[in-house]
Design an enzyme around this catalytic site. Sequence first.
Site, short mmCIF file in Angstrom:
data_model
loop_
_atom_site.label_atom_id
_atom_site.label_comp_id
_atom_site.label_asym_id
_atom_site.label_seq_id
_atom_site.Cartn_x
_atom_site.Cartn_y
_atom_site.Cartn_z
N ASP A 1 -43.44 49.00 -0.76
CA ASP A 1 -42.38 48.86 -1.77
C ASP A 1 -41.74 50.23 -2.03
O ASP A 1 -42.43 51.21 -2.33
CB ASP A 1 -43.04 48.32 -3.06
N HIS A 2 -40.43 50.31 -1.90
CA HIS A 2 -39.68 51.55 -2.17
C HIS A 2 -40.16 52.77 -1.36
O HIS A 2 -40.32 53.86 -1.92
CB HIS A 2 -39.69 51.90 -3.67
N LYS B 1 -34.70 45.51 -19.59
CA LYS B 1 -33.65 45.34 -18.57
C LYS B 1 -32.25 45.20 -19.15
O LYS B 1 -31.28 45.52 -18.50
CB LYS B 1 -33.96 44.10 -17.71
N HIS C 1 -34.82 43.00 -6.49
CA HIS C 1 -35.83 43.82 -7.18
C HIS C 1 -35.66 43.60 -8.68
O HIS C 1 -34.73 42.94 -9.13
CB HIS C 1 -35.61 45.30 -6.83
N GLY C 2 -36.57 44.20 -9.44
CA GLY C 2 -36.42 44.17 -10.89
C GLY C 2 -36.29 42.78 -11.46
O GLY C 2 -35.47 42.53 -12.35
N ASN D 1 -38.94 40.37 -6.34
CA ASN D 1 -39.98 41.36 -6.65
C ASN D 1 -40.42 41.29 -8.11
O ASN D 1 -39.59 41.36 -9.02
CB ASN D 1 -39.44 42.77 -6.39
N ARG E 1 -48.15 43.28 -15.07
CA ARG E 1 -48.65 44.33 -15.96
C ARG E 1 -48.75 43.80 -17.39
O ARG E 1 -49.71 44.07 -18.11
CB ARG E 1 -47.72 45.54 -15.94
#
Length: 341
Positions: A83-84, A192, A219-220, A263, A269
């Site tokens: 990722d990234h 966001k 993403h995000g 993603n 989390r």
Amino acid sequence: MPLMTSKPMFDLAYDGGFAIGAFNVNNMELAQAIVEACAKESSPCILQISKGARKYANIRFLKAIIDAAVEEYPNLPICVHCDHGDTVELIKTCISDGYTSVMIDGSHHPFEENIHLTAEAVKVAHAAGVVVEAELGMLGGIEEDVVGLDAAEYEKNVEKFLTDPQQAAEFCKRTGLDSLAVAIGTSHGAYKFKHEAKLAFGRIEEIMKTCPGIPLVMHGSSSVPQEFIDLVNKYGGAMPNAKGVPEDQISMAVRKYGVCKVNIDTDLRLAMTAKIREVFATKPAEFDPRNYLGPAREAIVGMVRRKLHVLNSAGKAETVIAHWKKLGSPMPTYYTRKKAG
Ligand code: G3H
Ligand code: 13P
Ligand code: ZN
């Protein structure tokens, strides 16, 4: 052993009305929870590892955990993705660590530099049978920091940071990438949107037209469910004004507009943190990590299962494996060489 690249998954997702969830792995509990949830829902999955995760967990430990997951769930189509990734050096290391897919993220570079970096990564990865995701456009969150914007300023000017459909066509053609991460109003992290949460669906539609056949990646894409924010805040956390992408918009991007990879990290989390906070707050004498990491792992399983329904990938594992076999069970050279001794 259906460890595979994302190609067989995206082939079917492209016009199948579903997307593959790409979930970030940082430790054993996350890895276990993701694959358990995918197995329970018979869903293909992408396990993705950031540079930060490599550093935190030590990639050798993380790799051993993922290898165990692959062995434990032989009927689960699993793709292991970087990722990234930000340099060709890192991409080479990931390939030699047995990843089956890599992202090269040159989105913060000028266009020509992004093309050059991406084309180089594609050359290296394809030679090893590994697929490449690259990014064009700028997301909010972490990426806006790169150019020194604050969240409100990003949101006010979001149009100018979205992926340009014409540039995207040129980017895909000149780099030979396998999938394209696009900026369509999402951002990383738990904050966001300051105002109305709204994705640029029209932009996805335009990019689909200028880049036919290229799987698009969002993403995000965490939704930051309010009930988890409420739990975190109730049990001593401080996450006011957290806001994600509403799940109905994710579902629309996938089912109606054809996005193939979504993603999700922040939501995992959150689930983990909310549960650990709850155990600590309600059982202050608890000090056995198994008694808070165990419930946290369960909470992640629940979160991932919920996401697999939003992405409509539940029940798709079998067809993906059948398609992978039809393609000749392709594997990166890391595995074919290992098998050949
Ligand atoms: O897009 C970023 C992912 O959420 C990974 O985050 O770099 O903190 O591991 P990280
Ligand atoms: P979130 O922060 O929305 O979970 O996005 C994660 C991500 O894009 C990982 O690459
Ligand atoms: Zn990301």
